[in-house]
Design a protein around this motif. Structure first.
Motif, PDB file in Angstrom:
ATOM      1  N   ASN A  83      73.594  60.469 -26.723  1.00  0.00           N
ATOM      2  CA  ASN A  83      72.460  61.300 -27.110  1.00  0.00           C
ATOM      3  C   ASN A  83      72.561  62.710 -26.527  1.00  0.00           C
ATOM      4  O   ASN A  83      71.824  63.599 -26.934  1.00  0.00           O
ATOM      5  CB  ASN A  83      71.149  60.663 -26.636  1.00  0.00           C
ATOM      6  N   ASN A  84      73.452  62.912 -25.579  1.00  0.00           N
ATOM      7  CA  ASN A  84      73.612  64.220 -24.941  1.00  0.00           C
ATOM      8  C   ASN A  84      74.027  65.255 -25.993  1.00  0.00           C
ATOM      9  O   ASN A  84      75.035  65.083 -26.676  1.00  0.00           O
ATOM     10  CB  ASN A  84      74.666  64.115 -23.839  1.00  0.00           C
ATOM     11  N   SER A  85      73.263  66.330 -26.109  1.00  0.00           N
ATOM     12  CA  SER A  85      73.585  67.379 -27.088  1.00  0.00           C
ATOM     13  C   SER A  85      74.071  68.660 -26.424  1.00  0.00           C
ATOM     14  O   SER A  85      74.383  69.630 -27.118  1.00  0.00           O
ATOM     15  CB  SER A  85      72.355  67.688 -27.953  1.00  0.00           C
ATOM     16  N   SER A  86      74.130  68.685 -25.096  1.00  0.00           N
ATOM     17  CA  SER A  86      74.468  69.936 -24.410  1.00  0.00           C
ATOM     18  C   SER A  86      75.964  70.153 -24.252  1.00  0.00           C
ATOM     19  O   SER A  86      76.418  71.292 -24.135  1.00  0.00           O
ATOM     20  CB  SER A  86      73.798  69.979 -23.031  1.00  0.00           C
ATOM     21  N   ARG A  87      76.746  69.060 -24.268  1.00  0.00           N
ATOM     22  CA  ARG A  87      78.191  69.177 -24.044  1.00  0.00           C
ATOM     23  C   ARG A  87      78.980  69.066 -25.342  1.00  0.00           C
ATOM     24  O   ARG A  87      78.618  68.299 -26.229  1.00  0.00           O
ATOM     25  CB  ARG A  87      78.678  68.074 -23.096  1.00  0.00           C
ATOM     26  N   ARG A  88      80.077  69.809 -25.409  1.00  0.00           N
ATOM     27  CA  ARG A  88      81.031  69.653 -26.500  1.00  0.00           C
ATOM     28  C   ARG A  88      81.816  68.362 -26.278  1.00  0.00           C
ATOM     29  O   ARG A  88      81.916  67.875 -25.144  1.00  0.00           O
ATOM     30  CB  ARG A  88      81.978  70.848 -26.530  1.00  0.00           C
ATOM     31  N   ALA A 118      74.611  66.091 -31.006  1.00  0.00           N
ATOM     32  CA  ALA A 118      74.729  67.440 -31.562  1.00  0.00           C
ATOM     33  C   ALA A 118      75.631  67.431 -32.794  1.00  0.00           C
ATOM     34  O   ALA A 118      75.288  68.002 -33.845  1.00  0.00           O
ATOM     35  CB  ALA A 118      75.290  68.396 -30.502  1.00  0.00           C
ATOM     36  N   GLN A 119      76.792  66.787 -32.688  1.00  0.00           N
ATOM     37  CA  GLN A 119      77.698  66.684 -33.833  1.00  0.00           C
ATOM     38  C   GLN A 119      77.022  65.960 -34.993  1.00  0.00           C
ATOM     39  O   GLN A 119      77.109  66.392 -36.147  1.00  0.00           O
ATOM     40  CB  GLN A 119      78.959  65.912 -33.444  1.00  0.00           C
ATOM     41  N   ALA A 120      76.374  64.853 -34.682  1.00  0.00           N
ATOM     42  CA  ALA A 120      75.744  64.051 -35.730  1.00  0.00           C
ATOM     43  C   ALA A 120      74.617  64.827 -36.419  1.00  0.00           C
ATOM     44  O   ALA A 120      74.464  64.762 -37.642  1.00  0.00           O
ATOM     45  CB  ALA A 120      75.214  62.748 -35.145  1.00  0.00           C
ATOM     46  N   ALA A 121      73.845  65.584 -35.632  1.00  0.00           N
ATOM     47  CA  ALA A 121      72.735  66.348 -36.210  1.00  0.00           C
ATOM     48  C   ALA A 121      73.250  67.463 -37.117  1.00  0.00           C
ATOM     49  O   ALA A 121      72.723  67.687 -38.217  1.00  0.00           O
ATOM     50  CB  ALA A 121      71.873  66.933 -35.096  1.00  0.00           C
ATOM     51  N   ALA A 122      74.290  68.157 -36.666  1.00  0.00           N
ATOM     52  CA  ALA A 122      74.859  69.240 -37.475  1.00  0.00           C
ATOM     53  C   ALA A 122      75.478  68.677 -38.762  1.00  0.00           C
ATOM     54  O   ALA A 122      75.324  69.264 -39.840  1.00  0.00           O
ATOM     55  CB  ALA A 122      75.893  70.005 -36.665  1.00  0.00           C
ATOM     56  N   ARG A 123      76.151  67.540 -38.653  1.00  0.00           N
ATOM     57  CA  ARG A 123      76.744  66.913 -39.840  1.00  0.00           C
ATOM     58  C   ARG A 123      75.663  66.400 -40.793  1.00  0.00           C
ATOM     59  O   ARG A 123      75.839  66.435 -42.018  1.00  0.00           O
ATOM     60  CB  ARG A 123      77.677  65.770 -39.425  1.00  0.00           C
ATOM     61  N   TYR A 124      74.572  65.923 -40.235  1.00  0.00           N
ATOM     62  CA  TYR A 124      73.451  65.464 -41.057  1.00  0.00           C
ATOM     63  C   TYR A 124      72.936  66.620 -41.928  1.00  0.00           C
ATOM     64  O   TYR A 124      72.737  66.468 -43.140  1.00  0.00           O
ATOM     65  CB  TYR A 124      72.334  64.926 -40.165  1.00  0.00           C
ATOM     66  N   ILE A 125      72.742  67.790 -41.311  1.00  0.00           N
ATOM     67  CA  ILE A 125      72.250  68.953 -42.052  1.00  0.00           C
ATOM     68  C   ILE A 125      73.278  69.391 -43.090  1.00  0.00           C
ATOM     69  O   ILE A 125      72.947  69.624 -44.260  1.00  0.00           O
ATOM     70  CB  ILE A 125      71.916  70.107 -41.087  1.00  0.00           C
TER      71      ILE A 125
END
Length: 265
Positions: free
Chosen positions: A44-49, A74-81
Motif C-alpha cells: 500500500n506504500n505509495s511514497s517509494r518507487r 502508486a503504480q496500481a493507481a496510475a495504471r488504473y487511471i
C-alpha cells in the motif's frame, strides 16, 4: 493449466518491521525461487518507487529483490487511471513514488483543469493542496486514492497516513474516492495479473486481517495470515474468532507457511 501456486506478499509486518528484518523472510523467498513459484510484493506504500522498495528489501531483510517484482499502490493507481483514460490530465497529491508512477503510466501531471485527482501519502500536505483538490473534484474531476491507511507505524509511534489526508478531501468535496490499495481488490487483481495465474491459485500473504486478508478474499485469492506483525501469536485466536474475516491459513511465520503448502503438494 498452471499447477504452481503464486504468492502476493505484503511487506511491512511480513518481510520486515520498519528497519528490522523478520526472521525467515529471506529464506522464504529463496525457497520460492528454488521451487519456481511466481511471486510479487504488493504494498500500500505509495511514497517509494519500486527500485526503492527493492533496495529496502535488500538492505533491511537481506532479500535479493528486483523492482519488477514490486507492485505499489502508486503504480496500481496510475495504471488504473491510464486504463480508463490514457494520458489523462491528473492533479497529484503525493511524494516521489506517486509522481514517478503517474509519469510512467503516461499521465499528464497538471494543476490546470485535471480530469483526475490522484492522492497518496504527502508529508508536505497543505491547506492550498487541500483547497485545489476539493476545487478540482467539485468541478468534475474523478478522485482516486492510493490506499485508505489512516495510520502508519513510525519511529516513536503512529503517523497519519494517506487515508487521514483523504478524510479532509472527502469531507470538503463530498465525493468518495476509488480506493486502489488493500483492502480494495484493485491492487491485488493487478498483482494476480502480474503473476499470470488464476486468482484462485494465488495466495495473498500478510500480517493484517483487515487489509491483506480482506483484500485477498475480495480479489478471489486464497489467504494466509502470518503472525509476525500486527497480529501476534498470543492474540491470533481471539482476533480471528471475533472477526468476520477468515484466512485460509494461519501460520506463525513465512517458513511455516512454505512447509505447510509444500506438504500438500
Amino acid at each position: 493449466m498452471h499447477n504452481k501456486p503464486g504468492f502476493i506478499i505484503d511487506l511491512d509486518g511480513t518481510m520486515y518491521a520498519g528497519t528490522r528484518p523478520i526472521p525467515g523472510a529471506a529464506e522464504f523467498i529463496e525457497r520460492l525461487r528454488e521451487a519456481g513459484f511466481p511471486f510479487v510484493y504488493a504494498t500500500n506504500n505509495s511514497s517509494r518507487r519500486p527500485e526503492q522498495v527493492a533496495e529496502h528489501l535488500r538492505s533491511v531483510a537481506g532479500v535479493e529483490a528486483r523492482p519488477d517484482e514490486v507492485l505499489t499502490s502508486a503504480q496500481a493507481a496510475a495504471r488504473y487511471i491510464s486504463g480508463r483514460q490514457p494520458g489523462a490530465r491528473t492533479f497529484v497529491i503525493g511524494e516521489e513514488g506517486l509522481l514517478h508512477a503517474a509519469h510512467e503510466a503516461g499521465l499528464v501531471v497538471t494543476g490546470e483543469e485535471p480530469e483526475f485527482v490522484l492522492q497518496g501519502i504527502d508529508r508536505q500536505f497543505s491547506y492550498s493542496k487541500l483547497e485545489a483538490a476539493v476545487r478540482h473534484i467539485r468541478n468534475g474531476a474523478a478522485y482516486v486514492l492510493t490506499n485508505p491507511d489512516h495510520l502508519l507505524p513510525g519511529e516513536g509511534g503512529f503517523r497519519p497516513g494517506a487515508g487521514s489526508l483523504a478524510a479532509a478531501i472527502r469531507m470538503a468535496s463530498e465525493a468518495e474516492p476509488v480506493v486502489i490499495g488493500k483492502p480494495s481488490s484493485i491492487l491485488l487483481e493487478m498483482a494476480v495479473e502480474a503473476l499470470g495465474i488464476p486468482a484462485g491459485e494465488a495466495w495473498v500473504v500478510g500480517d493484517n486481517l483487515r487489509t491483506d486478508i480482506q483484500g485477498g478474499i475480495s480479489a478471489g485469492c486464497r489467504t494466509a495470515l502470518v503472525l509476525t506483525g500486527l497480529v501476534t501469536p498470543d492474540q491470533a485466536d481471539k482476533l480471528i474468532a471475533g472477526s468476520a474475516i477468515r484466512p485460509d491459513l494461519v501460520c506463525r511465520d513465512l517458513l511455516e507457511l512454505f512447509e505447510r503448502l509444500a506438504a500438500k503438494r
